[in-house]
Design a protein around this motif. Structure first.
Motif, short mmCIF file in Angstrom:
data_model
loop_
_atom_site.label_atom_id
_atom_site.label_comp_id
_atom_site.label_asym_id
_atom_site.label_seq_id
_atom_site.Cartn_x
_atom_site.Cartn_y
_atom_site.Cartn_z
N VAL A 11 -4.63 -0.61 -4.66
CA VAL A 11 -4.37 0.82 -4.49
C VAL A 11 -3.04 1.20 -5.16
CG1 VAL A 11 -3.28 0.62 -2.20
CG2 VAL A 11 -4.45 2.73 -2.85
N GLY A 12 -2.04 0.33 -5.06
CA GLY A 12 -0.76 0.61 -5.69
C GLY A 12 -0.86 0.63 -7.21
N GLU A 13 -1.61 -0.32 -7.75
CA GLU A 13 -1.78 -0.38 -9.20
C GLU A 13 -2.59 0.82 -9.70
OE1 GLU A 13 -2.94 -3.60 -12.66
OE2 GLU A 13 -3.69 -3.93 -10.63
N SER A 18 -2.68 5.65 -12.75
CA SER A 18 -3.27 6.99 -12.87
C SER A 18 -2.23 8.09 -12.73
CB SER A 18 -4.36 7.18 -11.81
OG SER A 18 -3.79 7.15 -10.51
N GLY A 19 -1.05 7.75 -12.24
CA GLY A 19 0.01 8.75 -12.09
C GLY A 19 -0.13 9.63 -10.86
N THR A 24 -2.89 10.36 -2.48
CA THR A 24 -3.86 11.14 -3.24
C THR A 24 -5.14 10.34 -3.45
OG1 THR A 24 -2.09 12.35 -4.35
CG2 THR A 24 -4.25 12.36 -5.42
N LEU A 25 -5.00 9.05 -3.75
CA LEU A 25 -6.18 8.20 -3.88
C LEU A 25 -6.98 8.17 -2.59
CD1 LEU A 25 -4.78 5.15 -5.89
CD2 LEU A 25 -6.10 7.09 -6.74
N HIS A 26 -6.28 8.03 -1.48
CA HIS A 26 -6.96 8.03 -0.18
C HIS A 26 -7.66 9.37 0.06
CE1 HIS A 26 -4.02 4.73 1.39
NE2 HIS A 26 -4.90 4.27 0.51
N ARG A 44 -7.67 -2.77 0.03
CA ARG A 44 -8.47 -1.82 -0.75
C ARG A 44 -8.39 -2.19 -2.22
NH1 ARG A 44 -9.39 3.63 1.11
NH2 ARG A 44 -7.78 3.19 2.63
N ARG A 45 -9.55 -2.17 -2.90
CA ARG A 45 -9.64 -2.48 -4.32
C ARG A 45 -10.48 -1.42 -5.02
NH1 ARG A 45 -5.67 -5.10 -3.77
NH2 ARG A 45 -5.57 -7.36 -3.79
#
Length: 150
Positions: A11-13, A18-19, A24-26, A44-45
């Motif tokens: 998730v961090g990568e 993606s910036g 926001t991903l969540h 999470r992957r």
């Protein structure tokens, strides 16, 4: 084209590449715009193709496309591969007419705006922008207009 399973993103990568923020991903995942899975360590992957989906989401948001519309558009794409140039072409054609309409509407509002300069009252009875021809007065007393439904 086979999904690129050999390169997983944490998730961090995914956020860094993606910036966007991890939150926001969540959020995108909660809205069904992107998907992830959990590895054996319950981390999470994401598949690498999530980066293109996020790029489409961010560009569409800059264009003023709602997340609901973005979700509908992304749901029309295959999930086992990255978004392609052809996919983007189809999506952008769908959004072009909506954007052209919005541009024309905004230009019309801009042209009417000069009538308010110097007046400052934004009169409920006479304002061509807020209440053209006192249309709301015909509906009787009380609130009849909800923002966003004009």
């Amino acid at each position: 084209m086979a999904r690129q399973l050999n390169r997983q993103l944490s998730v961090g990568e995914a956020a860094r590449r993606s910036g966007v923020a991890v939150s926001t991903l969540h959020f995108y995942e909660q809205k069904g715009l992107i998907t992830s899975w959990r590895n054996a360590g319950n981390q999470r992957r994401y598949h690498r193709d999530v980066l293109r989906r996020i790029a489409v989401i961010k560009v569409a948001q800059r264009l003023g496309i709602s997340l609901a519309e973005i979700g509908e558009a992304l749901a029309s794409l295959p999930t086992e591969r990255a978004v392609t140039a052809d996919d983007w072409q189809r999506l952008s054609e769908q959004w072009r007419a909506r954007l052209d309409h919005r541009i024309n509407l905004l230009m019309g509002l801009r042209d009417q705006l000069s009538d308010c300069i110097g007046c400052g009252c934004l009169s409920i009875e006479a304002c061509r922008l807020r209440n053209p021809m006192d249309e709301l007065g015909d509906e009787g007393p009380g609130a009849h207009l909800l923002e966003g439904n004009e």
